[in-house]
Motif scaffolding. Structure first.
Motif, mmCIF file in Angstrom:
data_model
loop_
_atom_site.group_PDB
_atom_site.id
_atom_site.type_symbol
_atom_site.label_atom_id
_atom_site.label_comp_id
_atom_site.label_asym_id
_atom_site.label_seq_id
_atom_site.Cartn_x
_atom_site.Cartn_y
_atom_site.Cartn_z
ATOM 1 N N ALA A 143 0.838 -1.203 0.000
ATOM 2 C CA ALA A 143 0.000 0.000 0.000
ATOM 3 C C ALA A 143 0.874 1.254 0.000
ATOM 4 C CB ALA A 143 -0.927 -0.004 1.218
ATOM 5 N N ALA A 144 1.902 1.281 0.849
ATOM 6 C CA ALA A 144 2.808 2.434 0.891
ATOM 7 C C ALA A 144 3.578 2.563 -0.425
ATOM 8 C CB ALA A 144 3.761 2.309 2.072
ATOM 9 N N PHE A 145 3.994 1.443 -0.976
ATOM 10 C CA PHE A 145 4.736 1.422 -2.236
ATOM 11 C C PHE A 145 3.883 1.997 -3.366
ATOM 12 C CE2 PHE A 145 6.661 -0.722 -5.940
ATOM 13 C CZ PHE A 145 8.009 -0.498 -5.697
ATOM 14 N N LYS A 146 2.616 1.629 -3.377
ATOM 15 C CA LYS A 146 1.699 2.151 -4.403
ATOM 16 C C LYS A 146 1.592 3.677 -4.286
ATOM 17 C CE LYS A 146 -2.967 1.608 -6.215
ATOM 18 N NZ LYS A 146 -4.263 0.968 -6.037
ATOM 19 N N ASN A 147 1.485 4.186 -3.075
ATOM 20 C CA ASN A 147 1.428 5.638 -2.883
ATOM 21 C C ASN A 147 2.732 6.308 -3.305
ATOM 22 O OD1 ASN A 147 -1.208 5.741 -2.060
ATOM 23 N ND2 ASN A 147 -0.766 6.696 -0.089
ATOM 24 N N ALA A 148 3.866 5.637 -3.079
ATOM 25 C CA ALA A 148 5.161 6.199 -3.465
ATOM 26 C C ALA A 148 5.284 6.312 -4.987
ATOM 27 C CB ALA A 148 6.295 5.354 -2.903
ATOM 28 N N GLN A 149 4.550 5.485 -5.704
ATOM 29 C CA GLN A 149 4.564 5.556 -7.170
ATOM 30 C C GLN A 149 3.854 6.816 -7.653
ATOM 31 O OE1 GLN A 149 2.899 1.859 -8.562
ATOM 32 N NE2 GLN A 149 4.581 0.662 -7.758
ATOM 33 N N THR A 150 2.866 7.279 -6.899
ATOM 34 C CA THR A 150 2.108 8.467 -7.300
ATOM 35 C C THR A 150 2.539 9.711 -6.527
ATOM 36 O OG1 THR A 150 0.358 8.064 -5.672
ATOM 37 C CG2 THR A 150 0.084 7.053 -7.857
ATOM 38 N N GLY A 151 3.349 9.537 -5.484
ATOM 39 C CA GLY A 151 3.800 10.668 -4.683
ATOM 40 C C GLY A 151 2.835 11.095 -3.600
#
Length: 172
Positions: A143-151
Motif C-alpha cells: 500500500a505504501a509502495f503504491k502511494n510512493a509511485q504516485t507521490g
C-alpha cells in the motif's frame, strides 16, 4: 601444448571457485533479481491497520524514498495501546521464540532489510514462523509502495484483518 591437457586444471579451478565462493543461504538470502523498474517519488510513506489484532498489537510500516527514487529506510513493527513496540517487548519475543523459533525482534527488521535490498515489496519472501506478520508486512508495504509511485504521502489506514484468533498451527 595440447589444449585438452588444460581442461582438468580448468575444471578444478572452477570447482574451487564454486566451493569457496560465498553463496546466500537462509530465508533472507539475497536473490539475484533484476532491479525494480518502478519509479518512486521522494518522501515518506506509511501504512497501518485501523485497530489492533487479537493480541492487542497494531502493525505499521514506514518507508523513506530518497531523491534517487530508491527506498533508503524502512520500518515494520507493531505498537500496542501503551505505545510499546512489539520488537522491544522481551516477554512477547521470548514467547514467540519458544512457539515458532523466532520473534518480532528477528523477523520485523528482516522484512525491512529485505525490502531495502529488493526495492519492491512483491519480491520480499514470507518468513517461516511469522505467517501473519508476513501477510501484514506485504499488505502494508504494498500500500505504501503504491502511494510512493504516485507521490501521495497521505498515511494509509487499512482495516485490520486479524480480529479473531488464528487457526491452529498458524504462527504470528
Amino acid at each position: 601444448m595440447n589444449r585438452y591437457a588444460l581442461l582438468p586444471v580448468g575444471c578444478i579451478l572452477a570447482g574451487l571457485f564454486f566451493l569457496f565462493y560465498p553463496s546466500p543461504s537462509g530465508e533472507d538470502a539475497l536473490q539475484q533479481l533484476p532491479a525494480s523498474t518502478v519509479t518512486l517519488s521522494p518522501g515518506t510513506y506509511s501504512a497501518m491497520y485501523d485497530q489492533p489484532d487479537w493480541h492487542g498489537w497494531k502493525a505499521f510500516f514506514i518507508m523513506k524514498i530518497n531523491d534517487g527514487g530508491e527506498i533508503e529506510e524502512a520500518t515494520y513493527d507493531y505498537v500496542n495501546k501503551s505505545g510499546d513496540l512489539k520488537t522491544q517487548d522481551q516477554a512477547y519475543n521470548q514467547e514467540m521464540i519458544n512457539d515458532s523459533g523466532l520473534g518480532p525482534s528477528d523477523y520485523c527488521p528482516r522484512f525491512a532489510k529485505n525490502l531495502l535490498v529488493y526495492q519492491n515489496p512483491e519480491e520480499v519472501d514470507a518468513i517461516t514462523g511469522a505467517t501473519h506478520s508476513s501477510r501484514a508486512f506485504k499488505e502494508l508495504a504494498q500500500a505504501a509502495f503504491k502511494n510512493a509511485q504516485t507521490g501521495d504521502q497521505s498515511p494509509i489506514i487499512i482495516p485490520q484483518p486479524e480480529l479473531a484468533a488464528p487457526a491452529a498451527g498458524e504462527n504470528h
